[in-house]
Write an enzyme that holds these catalytic residues in place. Structure first.
Site, PDB file in Angstrom:
ATOM      1  N   HIS A  88      80.983  47.679  46.596  1.00  0.00           N
ATOM      2  CA  HIS A  88      82.228  48.119  47.245  1.00  0.00           C
ATOM      3  C   HIS A  88      83.341  47.097  47.048  1.00  0.00           C
ATOM      4  O   HIS A  88      83.090  45.945  46.710  1.00  0.00           O
ATOM      5  CB  HIS A  88      82.005  48.320  48.752  1.00  0.00           C
TER       6      HIS A  88
ATOM      7  N   LYS B 292      85.775  45.715  52.511  1.00  0.00           N
ATOM      8  CA  LYS B 292      84.796  46.436  53.350  1.00  0.00           C
ATOM      9  C   LYS B 292      84.190  45.458  54.356  1.00  0.00           C
ATOM     10  O   LYS B 292      83.749  44.371  53.984  1.00  0.00           O
ATOM     11  CB  LYS B 292      83.708  47.043  52.461  1.00  0.00           C
TER      12      LYS B 292
END
Ligand code: NAP
Length: 265
Positions: A153, A157
């Site tokens: 990601h 995040k």
């Protein structure tokens, strides 16, 4: 008309939701909440035309005045739980994409929805491809019980591993026969080198600029591997799932966790 309040409206996902909802016939954005950007028109903030809806800081006030029927939440785990409880107090159905919500909170929210006979959805991944990836992983795990997950990601995040990785590991663990992880005598020379362990499924989290949301589920067998991979290359990938959830939540009388329950029954 489904009247939607967006919480986290100024965030990366919130802005996509504002665009997607305002383009979809049969629904409209009637409220927007984000404490960091009060006073701005939420349409302009999302990069589209002005919608005449001002971003506010207080969800309860927005729910009191907007006659909303659905709240879509992409915030942080702590904020989301408080927002869901506030929405339910006002009889507004939550559609929640925020990840990292603790299981005990999910259970508490389930109980409130049941008591009020109000529909709700908590969905760790709204991308149809990701839902299929999890489904296929569950099938593959019956034949290939040795499996590890790598999720990748963007670096903003806040939770690791991702909600999708946790849900995938749970699906795999329920599909396969109980299985150990690696060699019993293996030594981790660097803390975390073998990743997290959910019911015997190892999960490895990568955070790098240039990534959006990606996951590989790697199965190993005698002389072969099978990799199931999903890539969200843009946040638009989540929007068909969000729109579907907004429509479906109107028919529910309980909290449902995961889009798979709606797609596969
Ligand atoms: P983001 O860009 O940081 O947006 C979150 C927004 O929520 C920020 O603008 C934040 O404001 C705001 N916020 C914080 N507390 C709030 C509150 N009490 N009420 C209303 N707004 C509040 O994050 P993102 O990338 O959009 O991601 C949001 C969440 O969605 C994360 O949990 C992420 O993992 C999840 N996600 C889920 C999916 C899915 O398919 N389910 C897909 C992508 C992302 P401040 O910045 O001022 O604090």
């Amino acid at each position: 008309m489904i009247r939607v309040v967006v919480t986290g409206a100024a965030g990366r996902m919130g802005r996509e939701v504002v665009k997607a909802v305002s383009r979809t016939p049969g629904m409209e954005v009637v409220g927007a909440v984000d404490p960091g950007h009060p006073g701005q028109d939420v349409g302009l903030l999302a990069g589209i035309e002005a919608l005449g809806v001002t971003v506010r800081g207080d969800l309860a006030e927005v729910l009191r005045t907007s006659k909303a029927t659905v709240m879509v939440d992409f915030t942080t785990p702590g904020a989301a739980v408080a927002n869901i409880k506030t929405a339910l107090e006002y009889g507004v159905r939550p559609v929640v994409g925020t990840t990292g919500i603790a299981q005990r909170d999910v259970e508490e929210i389930k109980a409130i929805c049941r008591e009020k006979r109000l529909g709700g959805l908590i969905v760790p991944n709204f991308a149809l491809g990701a839902v299929l990836m999890m489904h296929f992983a569950g099938i593959a795990a019956r034949y290939f019980p040795d499996v590890e997950i790598i999720e990748l990601h963007h670096p903003q995040k806040l939770d690791a591993p991702s909600g999708t990785a946790l849900q995938t590991a749970d699906i795999v663990a329920r599909s396969r026969q109980e299985k150990g992880v690696g060699d019993r005598t293996e030594v981790e020379k660097l803390d975390g080198a073998r990743g997290g362990n959910l019911e015997g499924v190892r999960i490895h989290s990568v955070r790098l600029p240039g990534l959006v949301a990606h996951q590989e589920v790697i199965f190993g067998g005698l002389g072969q591997t099978l990799t199931i991979r999903h890539d969200s290359t843009s946040r638009e990938s989540f929007m068909p799932g969000v729109i579907m959830a907004i429509k479906k939540v109107m028919e529910l009388e309980q909290l449902v966790y995961g889009l798979d329950r709606l797609i596969f029954g």
